[in-house]
Every structure is written in structure tokens, then in C-alpha cells.
Design a protein around this motif. Structure first.
Motif, PDB file in Angstrom:
ATOM      1  N   ASP A   1       1.415  -6.269  -0.133  1.00 43.82           N
ATOM      2  CA  ASP A   1       2.599  -5.558  -0.625  1.00 43.82           C
ATOM      3  C   ASP A   1       3.875  -6.147  -0.045  1.00 43.82           C
TER       4      ASP A   1
ATOM      5  N   SER B   1       1.077   2.615   6.164  1.00 46.21           N
ATOM      6  CA  SER B   1       1.957   2.323   5.035  1.00 46.21           C
ATOM      7  C   SER B   1       3.331   2.931   5.256  1.00 46.21           C
TER       8      SER B   1
ATOM      9  N   ALA C   1      -4.053  -5.628  -0.462  1.00 45.10           N
ATOM     10  CA  ALA C   1      -3.401  -4.337  -0.710  1.00 45.10           C
ATOM     11  C   ALA C   1      -3.890  -3.638  -1.980  1.00 45.10           C
TER      12      ALA C   1
ATOM     13  N   HIS D   1      -5.121   0.264  -1.938  1.00 45.15           N
ATOM     14  CA  HIS D   1      -4.479   1.315  -2.731  1.00 45.15           C
ATOM     15  C   HIS D   1      -5.524   2.088  -3.542  1.00 45.15           C
TER      16      HIS D   1
ATOM     17  N   ARG E   1       4.119   3.195  -1.892  1.00 46.31           N
ATOM     18  CA  ARG E   1       4.100   2.913  -0.451  1.00 46.31           C
ATOM     19  C   ARG E   1       3.598   1.491  -0.233  1.00 46.31           C
ATOM     20  N   HIS E   2       4.254   0.765   0.659  1.00 45.25           N
ATOM     21  CA  HIS E   2       3.816  -0.577   1.030  1.00 45.25           C
ATOM     22  C   HIS E   2       2.801  -0.498   2.169  1.00 45.25           C
ATOM     23  N   ILE E   3       1.647  -1.104   1.968  1.00 41.28           N
ATOM     24  CA  ILE E   3       0.647  -1.196   3.033  1.00 41.28           C
ATOM     25  C   ILE E   3       1.056  -2.334   3.967  1.00 41.28           C
TER      26      ILE E   3
END
Length: 228
Positions: free
Chosen positions: A83, A139, A180, A184, A193-195
Motif C-alpha cells: 500500500d 494499518s 497488502a 486486506h 487504510r494503508h497496511i
């Protein structure tokens, strides 16, 4: 009211020095209350406007094994898709430090320079989570950008130190975040949300050669400039 007794700088230094990235774990599960105590302690780290952007999905038991198996399969068939973009390169002292760490690990586990098969096997240990019984996937909200990620970096430091104080070994892992899309879907982490990374944790295996070496830190002169 009596002020709480704070740890001395020397005691804190001892905790920082004892902390290391564990690369071989025992299978024993941690009591839930130990994990919760570590999280509660780590949550005290600062964040911009007290936003506390971190969220963690924490696996134990069969869920850790399911994650481990899915990652090992993904490495065989899927391409990297983090991500948050990984570094484009490591240059100068950053490359030097990276190589020293890598070769220290290889030396500890008996991987000879040029042995690609052995180095590949060691690399794959990242995706078996080094045998850890627990894994936390961290995240941050995508809209908070780099500053949300920076705050979460503080949480990672807080987690690793709180875990060390509790006698719990751990290792933050960016490699896991390179898959990612799998994370997810498998762990139902929202797409907004960014991992950022995983933190594998549990009781360390003190007899495993991968845990026999320690990295060094740069001298003060390399990273601090004083202007009087």
C-alpha cells in the motif's frame, strides 16, 4: 499525591539495548492479558493532534497459521503490491548498514556468500513469520498520508519496547506488507487504510542461531548535528 517513580535513563537504556529483532520463536501462545498490557503501554506514544491513527489486527493460534500459509502461497504466485511504496534504493551508509545486518544474519545461520538457495530459504522465513504464534498487522488511514505513517512508526517502537519489558520477543516486518491485497482480503482490513507492516511476536527461541547476533548503531556524530 506522591509522584510515580520513573525509570532512570540508565534503566531505559538497558531496555533499548536488550531489544532486538527476533527471528526464531517458540510455539507457545501468550496469555491474552499479556498482549493487552503490551498494547495499552504502547498506546502511550505521541501522535500528531493525538490522532492515534494506528489500528492492529492481531492473530493467534489457527488464525496465525492461516495467515502464515496464505503468505507462503502468495510468495510463490503473487507479485509485490504494498500500500505504501517501498524505498526505491539504499545508498551510501544506508546500504552499508543494510548489508552488515544481512551478512551477520547469514553468518549466524550458516548461509555462505553466493549460496542463493540457502539465502532464499532464509528469506522465506519472513513469510512463515519466523514461527511466531502471534502476528499484528498495523494499518493507518490513507488520508493521513506520511504523517499517519510516522505516528504509527512511533507505535511500532512503543510496542517493541513494551514487549521487551514484558519478556516477549518480537520483530517488525515490512516484507509482509508487500502482500497488502492478500492482507486486506484475508483479515478484512478496509481498503481505506494503508497496511504498513507486521509485528510477529511471542516467546523467543534463545537456542536458535538466528537469535545469536545483534546489530550495531551508528555513532552520534553520524546522525546528530549540534548548533550552539
Amino acid at each position: 499525591m506522591t509522584a510515580p517513580q520513573l525509570p532512570s535513563l540508565a534503566e531505559l537504556q538497558s531496555l533499548f539495548t536488550a531489544r532486538h529483532s527476533c527471528r526464531a520463536f517458540l510455539p507457545d501462545q501468550l496469555p491474552r492479558e499479556v498482549i493487552e498490557d503490551i498494547l495499552t503501554c504502547a498506546q502511550k506514544v505521541p501522535s500528531w493532534c493525538n490522532a492515534q491513527p494506528w489500528k492492529l489486527t492481531i492473530t493467534s493460534g489457527k488464525e496465525t497459521d492461516r495467515l502464515r500459509q496464505a503468505l507462503m502461497q502468495a510468495v510463490q504466485s503473487d507479485s509485490h503490491s504494498p500500500d505504501l511504496a517501498f524505498p526505491t534504493s539504499y545508498e551510501n551508509e544506508y546500504q552499508t548498514r543494510r548489508r552488515k545486518c544481512g551478512w551477520a544474519l547469514y553468518k549466524a545461520v550458516g548461509v555462505e556468500k553466493g549460496d542463493r538457495a540457502a539465502s532464499e530459504r532464509q528469506m522465506m522465513e519472513n513469510f512463515s513469520l519466523f514461527g511466531a504464534p502471534h502476528c499484528a498487522i498495523l494499518s493507518t488511514p490513507a488520508e493521513l498520508g506520511g504523517y499517519g505513517a510516522m505516528d504509527c512508526g512511533g507505535f511500532v517502537a512503543g510496542f517493541t519496547l513494551a514487549a521487551q519489558a514484558a519478556g516477549v520477543a518480537n520483530i517488525p516486518q515490512a516484507a509482509v506488507a508487500s502482500y497488502a491485497p492478500l492482507l486486506h482480503e484475508l483479515l478484512e482490513i478496509p481498503q481505506d487504510r494503508h497496511i504498513l507492516c507486521a509485528i510477529s511476536f511471542g516467546y523467543g527461541n534463545p537456542d536458535h542461531p538466528a537469535n545469536s547476533f545483534r546489530t550495531k548503531r551508528a555513532p552520534l556524530s553520524e546522525f546528530a548535528a549540534f548548533r550552539d
